[in-house]
Design a protein around this motif. Structure first.
Motif, short mmCIF file in Angstrom:
data_model
loop_
_atom_site.label_atom_id
_atom_site.label_comp_id
_atom_site.label_asym_id
_atom_site.label_seq_id
_atom_site.Cartn_x
_atom_site.Cartn_y
_atom_site.Cartn_z
N TRP A 204 0.83 -1.21 0.00
CA TRP A 204 0.00 0.00 0.00
C TRP A 204 0.86 1.26 0.00
O TRP A 204 0.55 2.22 -0.69
CB TRP A 204 -0.94 0.01 1.20
N LEU B 97 1.50 6.46 -6.97
CA LEU B 97 0.41 7.33 -7.44
C LEU B 97 0.75 8.81 -7.26
O LEU B 97 0.45 9.64 -8.12
CB LEU B 97 -0.90 6.98 -6.73
N LEU B 98 1.35 9.15 -6.12
CA LEU B 98 1.75 10.54 -5.89
C LEU B 98 2.80 10.98 -6.91
O LEU B 98 2.75 12.10 -7.43
CB LEU B 98 2.28 10.72 -4.48
N ILE C 99 0.81 3.99 -2.96
CA ILE C 99 0.50 5.39 -2.71
C ILE C 99 1.62 6.30 -3.20
O ILE C 99 1.39 7.32 -3.84
CB ILE C 99 0.19 5.63 -1.22
#
Length: 171
Positions: free
Chosen positions: A17, A24-25, A21
């Motif tokens: 996760w 994606l950032l 994340i």
């Protein structure tokens, strides 16, 4: 040895996760930076190199808010106007500063010579407006057109090309 060591818990779920994340950032930031460069920085760099902007290539301007300034246009600054608005309570006022684009230096001098007529015409126009009349953006554009019309009446022809509102405070 009744108690054996419990098998270690898997932390790979949390790690996946966190990596997802961060990925994606990173993609979002890269996409946003790329979009900023494409839409903002690239046109600015092209214009700095001498490429004409599409709106400025024509060299036409009008009092209705057209985007292209005239090539030989001059700008005259009008005085700051402070008037009471025509509101029922009588407690609102407008502070407005404008500049007008005209075709020549002679028109700038003519505007300066007619300063009393200019102030009178603009004050009468502004004091007839209420807050509700001036709040929407369409009303501000209409006000610019009305000022241009009044000034052109004073100057005796279509000499004012465009009106710019440089400061507007309604309280």
């Amino acid at each position: 040895m009744a108690e054996e060591a419990a098998p270690p818990k898997k932390k790979s779920g949390k790690l996946k996760w966190i990596i997802l994340i961060l990925l994606l950032l990173l993609l979002g930031g890269g996409g946003g930076g790329g979009a900023y460069w494409w839409f903002v920085m690239r046109p600015a760099a092209q214009n700095a190199e001498g490429a004409p902007e599409p709106a400025k290539a024509e060299g036409k301007a009008d009092a209705k808010g057209g985007e292209a300034p005239a090539r030989n246009a001059k700008v005259a600054k009008l005085p700051t106007f402070l008037v009471n608005l025509a509101d029922p309570t009588g407690r609102r006022y407008l502070k407005l500063t404008m500049e007008v684009e005209v075709g020549s230096d002679a028109t700038v001098k003519e505007l300066e010579g007619q300063s009393a007529k200019v102030r009178d015409a603009v004050i009468l126009l502004l004091s007839s407006k209420s807050y509700a009349d001036l709040a929407p953006i369409e009303s501000k554009l209409q006000l610019k057109n009305e000022v241009a019309e009044r000034l052109n009446q004073i100057l005796g022809g279509p000499k004012v090309l465009r009106v710019y509102i440089t400061e507007m405070v309604i309280q």
